[in-house]
Design an enzyme around this catalytic site. Structure first.
Site, PDB file in Angstrom:
ATOM      1  N   ASP A 163       1.121   5.250   0.280  1.00 58.37           N
ATOM      2  CA  ASP A 163       0.487   6.033   0.999  1.00 58.37           C
ATOM      3  C   ASP A 163       0.222   7.436   0.054  1.00 58.37           C
ATOM      4  O   ASP A 163       0.614   7.403  -1.172  1.00 58.37           O
ATOM      5  CB  ASP A 163       1.364   6.863   1.995  1.00 58.37           C
ATOM      6  CG  ASP A 163       1.915   6.102   3.162  1.00 58.37           C
ATOM      7  OD1 ASP A 163       1.196   5.048   3.215  1.00 58.37           O
ATOM      8  OD2 ASP A 163       2.842   6.244   3.719  1.00 58.37           O
ATOM      9  N   TYR A 186      12.447   0.959  -2.608  1.00 58.29           N
ATOM     10  CA  TYR A 186      11.584   2.368  -2.696  1.00 58.29           C
ATOM     11  C   TYR A 186      13.023   3.383  -2.862  1.00 58.29           C
ATOM     12  O   TYR A 186      13.983   3.276  -2.310  1.00 58.29           O
ATOM     13  CB  TYR A 186      11.250   2.815  -1.335  1.00 58.29           C
ATOM     14  CG  TYR A 186       9.782   2.026  -1.138  1.00 58.29           C
ATOM     15  CD1 TYR A 186       8.525   2.769  -1.582  1.00 58.29           C
ATOM     16  CD2 TYR A 186       9.649   0.953  -0.582  1.00 58.29           C
ATOM     17  CE1 TYR A 186       7.323   2.280  -1.373  1.00 58.29           C
ATOM     18  CE2 TYR A 186       8.308   0.198  -0.123  1.00 58.29           C
ATOM     19  CZ  TYR A 186       7.293   1.138  -0.893  1.00 58.29           C
ATOM     20  OH  TYR A 186       5.980   0.391  -0.616  1.00 58.29           O
ATOM     21  N   ARG A 225       0.762  -1.163   0.018  1.00 58.13           N
ATOM     22  CA  ARG A 225       0.023   0.107   0.157  1.00 58.13           C
ATOM     23  C   ARG A 225       1.114   1.387   0.002  1.00 58.13           C
ATOM     24  O   ARG A 225       1.819   1.529   0.903  1.00 58.13           O
ATOM     25  CB  ARG A 225      -1.012   0.063   1.383  1.00 58.13           C
ATOM     26  CG  ARG A 225      -1.526  -1.277   1.346  1.00 58.13           C
ATOM     27  CD  ARG A 225      -2.436  -1.076   2.795  1.00 58.13           C
ATOM     28  NE  ARG A 225      -3.016  -2.516   3.073  1.00 58.13           N
ATOM     29  CZ  ARG A 225      -3.768  -2.736   4.372  1.00 58.13           C
ATOM     30  NH1 ARG A 225      -3.735  -1.980   5.311  1.00 58.13           N
ATOM     31  NH2 ARG A 225      -4.578  -3.739   4.511  1.00 58.13           N
ATOM     32  N   ARG A 265       9.779   6.839   4.903  1.00 60.99           N
ATOM     33  CA  ARG A 265       9.600   8.366   5.166  1.00 60.99           C
ATOM     34  C   ARG A 265      10.121   8.619   6.494  1.00 60.99           C
ATOM     35  O   ARG A 265      10.826   9.810   6.434  1.00 60.99           O
ATOM     36  CB  ARG A 265       8.464   8.849   4.845  1.00 60.99           C
ATOM     37  CG  ARG A 265       7.626   8.704   3.521  1.00 60.99           C
ATOM     38  CD  ARG A 265       6.393   8.916   3.171  1.00 60.99           C
ATOM     39  NE  ARG A 265       5.827  10.281   3.641  1.00 60.99           N
ATOM     40  CZ  ARG A 265       4.551  10.572   3.949  1.00 60.99           C
ATOM     41  NH1 ARG A 265       3.737   9.686   3.707  1.00 60.99           N
ATOM     42  NH2 ARG A 265       4.183  11.683   4.495  1.00 60.99           N
TER      43      ARG A 265
END
Length: 247
Positions: A53, A111, A51, A198
């Protein structure tokens, strides 16, 4: 009933994330399911590898769905791309074995986070890079990253304080690439917690700004407390770059 795997790229700027939600129709999963339901006349559930964001982008998100259709693979792909918004594109579509599941079978994800350290972001790139506008000590960030790599409990780097499942993850590597005034940071692991990348990035930035020392990373991991880690960087610089499966 056939099982299809798709690789999708999307600009997450105007979406509320990947996962379909009851209070909004602006999700990537929801948009893809709407088109498939239009094509088949039946409710179709699309499973993503993870998922992303709100505001986060994907270069190669992997998803799968089961559908009963006489259309050829290329026809399904073309139908999806015809009716999907311009900021979502199906790059590939292929039939896969019945038991394939894009999330459960994923072995590794990467990522990418993009940072502009210069005076101002380029106008046409502003939605896809974090405008930090400060120089970073990348060597110090690399030393800090060494403490974070490996199998650890990353509870300190998770925004979900009510997380009941295990927060142990294997962060296999963190790579830094500098290009002029830009810094590209890649995080590769077997899975990531809510906002984990993050928060890791925000913590490493604080090291790069000399607001923290690299050696503090061990204490943050051991604390198992979100308050001990750095800030959560904004979503626009984050991309799901790759998802890997067993060959």
């Amino acid at each position: 009933m056939k099982n299809y795997r798709i690789v999708v790229e999307y600009d997450g700027s105007r979406y509320d994330g990947w996962q379909k939600q009851g209070n909004t129709d602006q999700t990537i999963q929801g948009k893809i399911e709407q088109v498939l339901e239009r094509m088949s006349g039946k409710s179709i559930e699309v499973h993503g590898s993870g998922r992303t964001d709100a505001g986060v982008h994907a270069l190669n998100q992997v998803a799968n769905f089961h559908i009963d259709s006489d259309r050829k693979d290329q026809e399904i792909k073309e139908y999806l791309n015809h009716y999907l918004p311009e900021d979502i594109r199906v790059k590939t579509l292929e039939e896969v074995p019945e038991r394939f599941h894009s999330r459960l079978n994923a072995e590794e994800k990467t990522y990418l986070y993009r940072i502009e350290m210069g005076e101002k972001r380029q106008v046409f790139d502003r939605k896809y890079i974090y405008g930090l506008h400060k120089k970073l000590d990348v060597k110090a960030m690399e030393r800090a990253a060494a403490y974070l790599c490996g199998e650890h409990d990353f509870k300190s780097f998770c925004s979900n304080r009510k997380m009941k499942k295990s927060t142990v993850r294997n962060l296999k590597k963190i790579e830094f690439e500098k290009e002029d005034s830009r810094l590209f940071v890649r995080f590769t692991g077997d899975g990531f917690l809510y906002n984990m990348v993050r928060i890791l990035m925000g913590t490493l930035i604080e090291v790069g700004l000399k607001e923290r020392s690299p050696e503090e990373m061990a204490g943050i991991l051991n604390a198992l407390d979100r308050k001990t880690a750095g800030y959560t960087v904004p979503p626009e610089g984050l991309f799901l770059e790759n998802v890997r499966y067993k060959q």
